[in-house]
Design a protein around this motif. Sequence first.
Motif, PDB file in Angstrom:
ATOM      1  N   TYR A   1      78.335 -26.103 101.482  1.00  0.00           N
ATOM      2  CA  TYR A   1      79.271 -26.615 102.486  1.00  0.00           C
ATOM      3  C   TYR A   1      78.485 -27.356 103.557  1.00  0.00           C
ATOM      4  N   ARG A   2      79.082 -28.419 104.079  1.00  0.00           N
ATOM      5  CA  ARG A   2      78.570 -28.943 105.336  1.00  0.00           C
ATOM      6  C   ARG A   2      78.817 -27.899 106.422  1.00  0.00           C
ATOM      7  N   LEU A   3      77.848 -27.710 107.298  1.00  0.00           N
ATOM      8  CA  LEU A   3      77.979 -26.704 108.342  1.00  0.00           C
ATOM      9  C   LEU A   3      79.241 -26.955 109.155  1.00  0.00           C
ATOM     10  N   ASN A   4      80.042 -25.896 109.314  1.00  0.00           N
ATOM     11  CA  ASN A   4      81.297 -25.905 110.072  1.00  0.00           C
ATOM     12  C   ASN A   4      82.435 -26.628 109.362  1.00  0.00           C
TER      13      ASN A   4
ATOM     14  N   GLY B   1      79.413 -30.526 114.308  1.00  0.00           N
ATOM     15  CA  GLY B   1      80.681 -30.274 113.641  1.00  0.00           C
ATOM     16  C   GLY B   1      81.500 -29.131 114.181  1.00  0.00           C
ATOM     17  N   PHE B   2      81.033 -28.410 115.212  1.00  0.00           N
ATOM     18  CA  PHE B   2      81.825 -27.296 115.721  1.00  0.00           C
ATOM     19  C   PHE B   2      82.457 -27.648 117.067  1.00  0.00           C
ATOM     20  N   MET B   3      83.462 -26.869 117.467  1.00  0.00           N
ATOM     21  CA  MET B   3      84.123 -27.055 118.755  1.00  0.00           C
ATOM     22  C   MET B   3      83.337 -26.294 119.813  1.00  0.00           C
ATOM     23  N   ASN B   4      82.736 -27.023 120.743  1.00  0.00           N
ATOM     24  CA  ASN B   4      81.858 -26.434 121.752  1.00  0.00           C
ATOM     25  C   ASN B   4      82.651 -26.161 123.031  1.00  0.00           C
ATOM     26  N   THR B   5      82.855 -24.878 123.334  1.00  0.00           N
ATOM     27  CA  THR B   5      83.574 -24.492 124.556  1.00  0.00           C
ATOM     28  C   THR B   5      82.684 -23.677 125.495  1.00  0.00           C
ATOM     29  N   ARG B   6      81.375 -23.766 125.317  1.00  0.00           N
ATOM     30  CA  ARG B   6      80.451 -22.934 126.087  1.00  0.00           C
ATOM     31  C   ARG B   6      80.523 -23.204 127.583  1.00  0.00           C
ATOM     32  N   PHE B   7      80.869 -24.415 127.962  1.00  0.00           N
ATOM     33  CA  PHE B   7      80.847 -24.777 129.381  1.00  0.00           C
ATOM     34  C   PHE B   7      82.256 -24.851 129.975  1.00  0.00           C
ATOM     35  N   ILE B   8      83.202 -24.212 129.310  1.00  0.00           N
ATOM     36  CA  ILE B   8      84.578 -24.196 129.797  1.00  0.00           C
ATOM     37  C   ILE B   8      84.957 -22.762 130.137  1.00  0.00           C
TER      38      ILE B   8
ATOM     39  N   VAL C   1      92.642 -38.387 111.115  1.00  0.00           N
ATOM     40  CA  VAL C   1      91.618 -37.942 112.053  1.00  0.00           C
ATOM     41  C   VAL C   1      91.222 -36.532 111.637  1.00  0.00           C
ATOM     42  N   SER C   2      89.949 -36.348 111.333  1.00  0.00           N
ATOM     43  CA  SER C   2      89.456 -35.050 110.877  1.00  0.00           C
ATOM     44  C   SER C   2      88.315 -34.622 111.782  1.00  0.00           C
ATOM     45  N   GLY C   3      88.376 -33.373 112.275  1.00  0.00           N
ATOM     46  CA  GLY C   3      87.325 -32.938 113.179  1.00  0.00           C
ATOM     47  C   GLY C   3      87.399 -31.462 113.492  1.00  0.00           C
ATOM     48  N   SER C   4      86.606 -31.063 114.469  1.00  0.00           N
ATOM     49  CA  SER C   4      86.544 -29.653 114.839  1.00  0.00           C
ATOM     50  C   SER C   4      87.851 -29.171 115.444  1.00  0.00           C
ATOM     51  N   PHE C   5      88.687 -30.085 115.949  1.00  0.00           N
ATOM     52  CA  PHE C   5      89.966 -29.693 116.552  1.00  0.00           C
ATOM     53  C   PHE C   5      91.021 -29.344 115.509  1.00  0.00           C
ATOM     54  N   ASN C   6      90.788 -29.662 114.236  1.00  0.00           N
ATOM     55  CA  ASN C   6      91.692 -29.208 113.170  1.00  0.00           C
ATOM     56  C   ASN C   6      90.918 -28.561 112.027  1.00  0.00           C
ATOM     57  N   ASN C   7      89.710 -28.051 112.359  1.00  0.00           N
ATOM     58  CA  ASN C   7      88.862 -27.352 111.384  1.00  0.00           C
ATOM     59  C   ASN C   7      88.508 -28.221 110.183  1.00  0.00           C
ATOM     60  N   TRP C   8      88.485 -29.526 110.378  1.00  0.00           N
ATOM     61  CA  TRP C   8      88.115 -30.463 109.321  1.00  0.00           C
ATOM     62  C   TRP C   8      89.036 -30.342 108.107  1.00  0.00           C
ATOM     63  N   LYS C   9      90.287 -29.972 108.339  1.00  0.00           N
ATOM     64  CA  LYS C   9      91.262 -29.921 107.241  1.00  0.00           C
ATOM     65  C   LYS C   9      92.583 -30.509 107.731  1.00  0.00           C
ATOM     66  N   PRO C  10      92.635 -31.830 107.878  1.00  0.00           N
ATOM     67  CA  PRO C  10      93.847 -32.461 108.410  1.00  0.00           C
ATOM     68  C   PRO C  10      95.026 -32.329 107.453  1.00  0.00           C
TER      69      PRO C  10
ATOM     70  N   GLY D   1      87.430 -28.997 124.921  1.00  0.00           N
ATOM     71  CA  GLY D   1      86.091 -28.666 124.457  1.00  0.00           C
ATOM     72  C   GLY D   1      85.366 -29.947 124.085  1.00  0.00           C
ATOM     73  N   ARG D   2      84.156 -29.800 123.630  1.00  0.00           N
ATOM     74  CA  ARG D   2      83.385 -30.943 123.121  1.00  0.00           C
ATOM     75  C   ARG D   2      83.502 -30.924 121.602  1.00  0.00           C
ATOM     76  N   HIS D   3      84.092 -31.990 121.041  1.00  0.00           N
ATOM     77  CA  HIS D   3      84.446 -32.011 119.629  1.00  0.00           C
ATOM     78  C   HIS D   3      83.609 -33.015 118.838  1.00  0.00           C
ATOM     79  N   SER D   4      83.518 -32.746 117.529  1.00  0.00           N
ATOM     80  CA  SER D   4      82.976 -33.692 116.559  1.00  0.00           C
ATOM     81  C   SER D   4      84.126 -34.137 115.663  1.00  0.00           C
ATOM     82  N   TYR D   5      84.132 -35.424 115.282  1.00  0.00           N
ATOM     83  CA  TYR D   5      85.230 -35.898 114.439  1.00  0.00           C
ATOM     84  C   TYR D   5      84.840 -37.180 113.714  1.00  0.00           C
ATOM     85  N   LEU D   6      85.628 -37.519 112.694  1.00  0.00           N
ATOM     86  CA  LEU D   6      85.475 -38.747 111.918  1.00  0.00           C
ATOM     87  C   LEU D   6      86.857 -39.283 111.568  1.00  0.00           C
ATOM     88  N   TYR D   7      86.917 -40.583 111.304  1.00  0.00           N
ATOM     89  CA  TYR D   7      88.128 -41.192 110.746  1.00  0.00           C
ATOM     90  C   TYR D   7      87.937 -41.274 109.234  1.00  0.00           C
TER      91      TYR D   7
END
Length: 447
Positions: free
Chosen positions: A222-225, A314-321, A348-357, A381-387
């Motif tokens: 798996y790709r991490l996250n 690739g993960f949702m970063n909420t450490r500073f919130i 739109v696929s990213g950490s905000f939908n667990n990479w499963k749109p 949070g701070r997110h990673s995403y791709l189109y």
Amino acid sequence: MRCFMLHIACLCIASSLCAIGDDIDEAMRKSVPPQLKFLRVYGGDDESMPPIALTSRPTNLRRPNIPFNFSHVTIELDIQSPTPPQMFVVFSHCNADWSEHDNSFLNDPALLRTSSIDWRIAPPASVWYSYTGTLKIPNEHVKFNFGGNWKAKFYLYDDPQIPIAIAHFFVVDPRVETRLEVSGDFYSPRNTVYSSGAYTIDANVRSVDGMNDGQLNTAVFYRLNRYEEPFIVSDISSYEDVNQRTHAYPLQTMLAGFGMTGRRFRIERIPAENEYRVLNLADYSLFPRSNAPLRMLTPDLWRNGSFFEKSDGGFMNTRFIATGDRDYIQLEFLLNTQLIQAEREVFVSGSFNNWKPDPSWLMKWDEETKLYRLRQWVPRGRHSYLYMTGEVDADNRKAIRLTSEEFEGNTARAGHTFIGLIYYREFGMGGFDSIVGVAGGSVYGSW
């Protein structure tokens, strides 16, 4: 006097009607069943780590060293509900491809069940969700004595037939030494305009306690996250069929070794994709607290393997919130494709939908602005995403055969991290696939 009395009567009637209306609204609000808004799973207490826990009762006390050796996994879910949901969780062991089995030796609903979910109320101004539930497992109620893929199914006491949420995680019983090697490669994209960077992954496995290496039958990468997109190498044909159903391109696989010599699992030509885009909703100056829709400051641009900013992996970063600031933002995504319309659906696929749109993350082409657009609720949070482009599975309404080549391109320089899970076919307890090894790596190194 008559007018005064008539006025009083009208006020009383209006007040009664308002009270009745409020009662109806309250009754309707309470009658709406709880709704899942978001779910995520991670290892230990670190939201950047894969959802891996060690078995509660190891087979071998002389465990090999593994990179992800957490004592528990954490499951978080955001729920919209007028009151804290009354829920329970049932755990079930699965095959390496996440298909469920009916092995009663492993799946005992009387033992693998808990309702010890810690509920926390959402920030006062939040309208998208009302409670966050947290569950850490294994705990004093639930133990996992067998390695493998596990599902946590969340049920409402009022409706115990259909789960409101399902979380996936891994339990590892370390018994083999595993080394993961990721190297650069190339594949053949549909259009020669797209960059063609790819990865090849090798997992070399050796047992340390006299196991029969021939029973090491499967490796899943798996790709991490991103744990909804498995890359499978197996001598079980039904497992490898998952590659064809999940991915847009054919993948070359190889499994070598037998007897007591160890095994080698290899998969070639995995499209490299690009470095993830970054959406920093932790920046309140750009994305202030608001329940009104917000738009991206500028449309995202088409890329073809180029990038200028590193993501969090690739993960949702909420450490500073702060906990009291974990709200949602209704955000409009904008994508400028330079007047090019995609051949397939755009997601739109990213950490905000667990990479499963699913179809709710499907973008629409705006003929007036010549942009792809989508408005969605996104957790802060701070997110990673791709189109990504792909298609919708008619059976489960999920996006499948996704590829990012059309608007992101591919480059091995992105250095995506992969994890590899090694499965061993146990013949006892009715027979099952146990995870006995795990390793991680990227083109920049292995661990």
